[in-house]
Design a protein around this motif. Structure first.
Motif, PDB file in Angstrom:
ATOM      1  N   MET A  99       0.852  -1.191   0.000  1.00  0.00           N
ATOM      2  CA  MET A  99       0.000   0.000   0.000  1.00  0.00           C
ATOM      3  C   MET A  99       0.885   1.238   0.000  1.00  0.00           C
ATOM      4  O   MET A  99       1.917   1.274   0.686  1.00  0.00           O
ATOM      5  CB  MET A  99      -0.897  -0.053   1.239  1.00  0.00           C
ATOM      6  CG  MET A  99      -1.728   1.192   1.452  1.00  0.00           C
ATOM      7  SD  MET A  99      -3.161   0.842   2.487  1.00  0.00           S
ATOM      8  CE  MET A  99      -4.337   0.280   1.265  1.00  0.00           C
ATOM      9  N   LYS A 100       0.462   2.245  -0.806  1.00  0.00           N
ATOM     10  CA  LYS A 100       1.316   3.428  -0.951  1.00  0.00           C
ATOM     11  C   LYS A 100       1.334   4.289   0.318  1.00  0.00           C
ATOM     12  O   LYS A 100       0.337   4.419   1.025  1.00  0.00           O
ATOM     13  CB  LYS A 100       0.846   4.276  -2.141  1.00  0.00           C
ATOM     14  CG  LYS A 100       1.005   3.626  -3.506  1.00  0.00           C
ATOM     15  CD  LYS A 100       2.387   3.039  -3.752  1.00  0.00           C
ATOM     16  CE  LYS A 100       3.473   4.091  -3.708  1.00  0.00           C
ATOM     17  NZ  LYS A 100       4.816   3.473  -3.888  1.00  0.00           N
ATOM     18  N   ILE A 145     -12.752   3.916 -13.830  1.00  0.00           N
ATOM     19  CA  ILE A 145     -11.685   3.710 -12.839  1.00  0.00           C
ATOM     20  C   ILE A 145     -10.739   2.622 -13.343  1.00  0.00           C
ATOM     21  O   ILE A 145      -9.522   2.789 -13.366  1.00  0.00           O
ATOM     22  CB  ILE A 145     -12.259   3.270 -11.470  1.00  0.00           C
ATOM     23  CG1 ILE A 145     -13.210   4.322 -10.920  1.00  0.00           C
ATOM     24  CG2 ILE A 145     -11.122   3.042 -10.468  1.00  0.00           C
ATOM     25  CD1 ILE A 145     -14.003   3.822  -9.734  1.00  0.00           C
ATOM     26  N   HIS A 154      -7.207   4.214 -12.727  1.00  0.00           N
ATOM     27  CA  HIS A 154      -6.215   3.407 -12.017  1.00  0.00           C
ATOM     28  C   HIS A 154      -5.064   2.963 -12.931  1.00  0.00           C
ATOM     29  O   HIS A 154      -3.989   2.620 -12.452  1.00  0.00           O
ATOM     30  CB  HIS A 154      -6.881   2.229 -11.298  1.00  0.00           C
ATOM     31  CG  HIS A 154      -7.484   2.618  -9.975  1.00  0.00           C
ATOM     32  ND1 HIS A 154      -8.262   1.773  -9.229  1.00  0.00           N
ATOM     33  CD2 HIS A 154      -7.399   3.775  -9.247  1.00  0.00           C
ATOM     34  CE1 HIS A 154      -8.642   2.390  -8.101  1.00  0.00           C
ATOM     35  NE2 HIS A 154      -8.140   3.608  -8.107  1.00  0.00           N
ATOM     36  N   ALA A 202       1.498   0.061  -6.924  1.00  0.00           N
ATOM     37  CA  ALA A 202       0.213   0.312  -6.240  1.00  0.00           C
ATOM     38  C   ALA A 202      -0.620  -0.968  -6.198  1.00  0.00           C
ATOM     39  O   ALA A 202      -0.583  -1.776  -7.130  1.00  0.00           O
ATOM     40  CB  ALA A 202      -0.557   1.405  -6.963  1.00  0.00           C
ATOM     41  N   GLU A 203      -1.352  -1.139  -5.089  1.00  0.00           N
ATOM     42  CA  GLU A 203      -2.240  -2.308  -4.951  1.00  0.00           C
ATOM     43  C   GLU A 203      -3.657  -1.823  -5.179  1.00  0.00           C
ATOM     44  O   GLU A 203      -4.268  -1.239  -4.289  1.00  0.00           O
ATOM     45  CB  GLU A 203      -2.097  -2.900  -3.552  1.00  0.00           C
ATOM     46  CG  GLU A 203      -0.709  -3.469  -3.304  1.00  0.00           C
ATOM     47  CD  GLU A 203      -0.565  -4.017  -1.897  1.00  0.00           C
ATOM     48  OE1 GLU A 203      -0.348  -5.225  -1.767  1.00  0.00           O
ATOM     49  OE2 GLU A 203      -0.679  -3.235  -0.936  1.00  0.00           O
ATOM     50  N   TYR A 248     -16.783  -4.856  -7.510  1.00  0.00           N
ATOM     51  CA  TYR A 248     -15.483  -4.550  -6.895  1.00  0.00           C
ATOM     52  C   TYR A 248     -14.840  -5.857  -6.477  1.00  0.00           C
ATOM     53  O   TYR A 248     -15.499  -6.714  -5.884  1.00  0.00           O
ATOM     54  CB  TYR A 248     -15.736  -3.669  -5.672  1.00  0.00           C
ATOM     55  CG  TYR A 248     -14.586  -3.591  -4.676  1.00  0.00           C
ATOM     56  CD1 TYR A 248     -13.603  -2.605  -4.796  1.00  0.00           C
ATOM     57  CD2 TYR A 248     -14.482  -4.489  -3.608  1.00  0.00           C
ATOM     58  CE1 TYR A 248     -12.563  -2.532  -3.884  1.00  0.00           C
ATOM     59  CE2 TYR A 248     -13.439  -4.416  -2.696  1.00  0.00           C
ATOM     60  CZ  TYR A 248     -12.486  -3.435  -2.842  1.00  0.00           C
ATOM     61  OH  TYR A 248     -11.452  -3.356  -1.939  1.00  0.00           O
ATOM     62  N   SER A 294     -11.155  -7.143  -4.549  1.00  0.00           N
ATOM     63  CA  SER A 294      -9.838  -6.853  -3.981  1.00  0.00           C
ATOM     64  C   SER A 294      -9.628  -7.695  -2.737  1.00  0.00           C
ATOM     65  O   SER A 294     -10.533  -7.826  -1.913  1.00  0.00           O
ATOM     66  CB  SER A 294      -9.739  -5.374  -3.611  1.00  0.00           C
ATOM     67  OG  SER A 294      -8.614  -5.161  -2.787  1.00  0.00           O
ATOM     68  N   ARG A 306      -8.119  -6.801  -0.343  1.00  0.00           N
ATOM     69  CA  ARG A 306      -8.073  -5.897   0.815  1.00  0.00           C
ATOM     70  C   ARG A 306      -9.450  -5.552   1.382  1.00  0.00           C
ATOM     71  O   ARG A 306      -9.547  -4.903   2.423  1.00  0.00           O
ATOM     72  CB  ARG A 306      -7.283  -4.630   0.446  1.00  0.00           C
ATOM     73  CG  ARG A 306      -5.785  -4.923   0.297  1.00  0.00           C
ATOM     74  CD  ARG A 306      -5.049  -3.817  -0.391  1.00  0.00           C
ATOM     75  NE  ARG A 306      -5.431  -3.674  -1.801  1.00  0.00           N
ATOM     76  CZ  ARG A 306      -5.046  -4.506  -2.771  1.00  0.00           C
ATOM     77  NH1 ARG A 306      -4.246  -5.509  -2.514  1.00  0.00           N
ATOM     78  NH2 ARG A 306      -5.454  -4.323  -4.015  1.00  0.00           N
ATOM     79  N   LEU A 326     -15.294   7.212  -1.798  1.00  0.00           N
ATOM     80  CA  LEU A 326     -14.787   7.895  -2.999  1.00  0.00           C
ATOM     81  C   LEU A 326     -15.913   8.131  -4.003  1.00  0.00           C
ATOM     82  O   LEU A 326     -15.969   9.163  -4.667  1.00  0.00           O
ATOM     83  CB  LEU A 326     -13.660   7.077  -3.643  1.00  0.00           C
ATOM     84  CG  LEU A 326     -12.334   7.006  -2.869  1.00  0.00           C
ATOM     85  CD1 LEU A 326     -11.356   6.065  -3.565  1.00  0.00           C
ATOM     86  CD2 LEU A 326     -11.696   8.392  -2.742  1.00  0.00           C
TER      87      LEU A 326
HETATM   88  C1  HEM Z   1      -6.791   2.793  -4.034  1.00  0.00           C
HETATM   89  C2  HEM Z   1      -5.585   6.562  -6.796  1.00  0.00           C
HETATM   90  C3  HEM Z   1     -10.196   7.301  -7.901  1.00  0.00           C
HETATM   91  C4  HEM Z   1     -11.352   3.204  -5.622  1.00  0.00           C
HETATM   92  C5  HEM Z   1      -6.089   3.807  -4.624  1.00  0.00           C
HETATM   93  C6  HEM Z   1      -4.695   4.128  -4.319  1.00  0.00           C
HETATM   94  C7  HEM Z   1      -4.354   5.180  -5.102  1.00  0.00           C
HETATM   95  C8  HEM Z   1      -5.518   5.537  -5.897  1.00  0.00           C
HETATM   96  C9  HEM Z   1      -3.000   5.895  -5.148  1.00  0.00           C
HETATM   97  C10 HEM Z   1      -3.806   3.404  -3.299  1.00  0.00           C
HETATM   98  C11 HEM Z   1      -3.053   2.262  -3.919  1.00  0.00           C
HETATM   99  C12 HEM Z   1      -2.055   1.648  -2.968  1.00  0.00           C
HETATM  100  O1  HEM Z   1      -2.046   2.011  -1.800  1.00  0.00           O
HETATM  101  O2  HEM Z   1      -1.223   0.786  -3.359  1.00  0.00           O
HETATM  102  C13 HEM Z   1      -6.732   7.084  -7.337  1.00  0.00           C
HETATM  103  C14 HEM Z   1      -6.796   8.334  -8.119  1.00  0.00           C
HETATM  104  C15 HEM Z   1      -8.123   8.542  -8.405  1.00  0.00           C
HETATM  105  C16 HEM Z   1      -8.846   7.425  -7.826  1.00  0.00           C
HETATM  106  C17 HEM Z   1      -5.600   9.203  -8.475  1.00  0.00           C
HETATM  107  C18 HEM Z   1      -8.796   9.687  -9.132  1.00  0.00           C
HETATM  108  C19 HEM Z   1      -8.191  10.718  -9.627  1.00  0.00           C
HETATM  109  C20 HEM Z   1     -10.912   6.271  -7.356  1.00  0.00           C
HETATM  110  C21 HEM Z   1     -12.348   6.226  -7.335  1.00  0.00           C
HETATM  111  C22 HEM Z   1     -12.687   5.086  -6.709  1.00  0.00           C
HETATM  112  C23 HEM Z   1     -11.452   4.393  -6.324  1.00  0.00           C
HETATM  113  C24 HEM Z   1     -13.304   7.287  -7.905  1.00  0.00           C
HETATM  114  C25 HEM Z   1     -14.110   4.702  -6.493  1.00  0.00           C
HETATM  115  C26 HEM Z   1     -14.597   3.592  -6.297  1.00  0.00           C
HETATM  116  C27 HEM Z   1     -10.233   2.760  -4.937  1.00  0.00           C
HETATM  117  C28 HEM Z   1     -10.235   1.751  -3.900  1.00  0.00           C
HETATM  118  C29 HEM Z   1      -8.910   1.638  -3.439  1.00  0.00           C
HETATM  119  C30 HEM Z   1      -8.132   2.592  -4.212  1.00  0.00           C
HETATM  120  C31 HEM Z   1     -11.453   0.985  -3.399  1.00  0.00           C
HETATM  121  C32 HEM Z   1      -8.378   0.760  -2.277  1.00  0.00           C
HETATM  122  C33 HEM Z   1      -7.567  -0.430  -2.693  1.00  0.00           C
HETATM  123  C34 HEM Z   1      -8.358  -1.718  -2.760  1.00  0.00           C
HETATM  124  O3  HEM Z   1      -9.594  -1.721  -2.509  1.00  0.00           O
HETATM  125  O4  HEM Z   1      -7.767  -2.758  -3.088  1.00  0.00           O
HETATM  126  N1  HEM Z   1      -6.556   4.672  -5.600  1.00  0.00           N
HETATM  127  N2  HEM Z   1      -7.978   6.547  -7.212  1.00  0.00           N
HETATM  128  N3  HEM Z   1     -10.396   5.150  -6.739  1.00  0.00           N
HETATM  129  N4  HEM Z   1      -8.951   3.243  -5.117  1.00  0.00           N
HETATM  130 FE1  HEM Z   1      -8.430   4.762  -6.339  1.00  0.00          FE
END
Ligand code: HEM
Length: 179
Positions: free
Chosen positions: A1-2, A99, A104, A114-115, A133, A135, A137, A146
């Motif tokens: 995780m970042k 996304i 992503h 990134a995860e 969805y 994951s 995690r 979000l």
């Molecule tokens: C995780 C970026 C939009 C859902 C992440 C992480 C980053 C990121 C940097 C962390 C990854 C890590 O820790 O390794 C972005 C950017 C976005 C964006 C730059 C928009 C500009 C969204 C949106 C959603 C979303 C709109 C809506 C559902 C998630 C979820 C995670 C995540 C659920 C958690 C990791 C997981 O569930 O496995 N995102 N994100 N993201 N993002 Fe995005």
């Protein structure tokens, strides 16, 4: 995780509950990083889980609710750090449906390690979206936060239902209906 996910989380904990709470949850956890994070570093997800677990115990707020509130804060961080990505959309449904195949993908170019979760679009209309969805995690409440903020960003709102496909939250169906 970042690291940015950790640094922003601890900033929010400090803001809402004070520096003592930050020290308490770090000291109670068994952290390889010793609780020292840089925004571009990469750390084990299990560190975030421990921090969340201890915060949940001290505040009596469930981990899901903590993730929801945290995501609402994190959206503002993303919007400030990556304005170009969000500004390329005019509509929240279009943005959420992208996304997986745009947002992503760009994130992965910036942070190759990134995860990220998978979001599979099942059905999309102008006013509704169904996505799955996936994951390991189980951070679907983070996704929900979000999504809420995505609608707010476009001065819109939606009713979002989450249906667990797997009991442990590693697979969840999101049913999104614009209001
Ligand atoms: C995780 C970026 C939009 C859902 C992440 C992480 C980053 C990121 C940097 C962390 C990854 C890590 O820790 O390794 C972005 C950017 C976005 C964006 C730059 C928009 C500009 C969204 C949106 C959603 C979303 C709109 C809506 C559902 C998630 C979820 C995670 C995540 C659920 C958690 C990791 C997981 O569930 O496995 N995102 N994100 N993201 N993002 Fe995005």
């Amino acid at each position: 995780m970042k690291g940015i996910v950790f640094t922003e989380f601890l900033d929010l904990v400090e803001d809402k509950f004070g520096l003592e709470m930050v020290d308490k949850i770090i000291n109670q956890s068994n952290l390889e990083s010793n609780g020292v994070y840089t925004s571009v570093g990469t750390y084990k997800f299990s560190e975030m889980l421990q921090l969340l677990q201890h915060l949940s115990e001290h505040t009596n707020i469930s981990i899901d609710d903590l993730l929801l509130v945290y995501a609402e804060h994190f959206f503002a961080v993303l919007a400030t750090s990556y304005p170009g990505l969000i500004d390329s959309y005019k509509d929240p449904i279009d943005m959420l449906a992208s996304i997986e195949n745009h947002i992503h993908i760009e994130v992965r170019k910036i942070y190759p390690d990134a995860e990220l979760p998978a979001f599979k679009v099942i059905e999309k209309t102008d006013n509704s979206l169904i996505m799955i969805y996936k994951s390991s995690r189980s951070m679907h409440y983070f996704g929900l936060g979000l999504m809420n903020k995505t609608f707010e960003h476009f001065n819109s709102s939606a009713t979002i239902q989450c249906e667990k496909i797997k009991e442990d939250g590693t697979e969840v169906k999101f049913i999104i209906q614009k209001n």
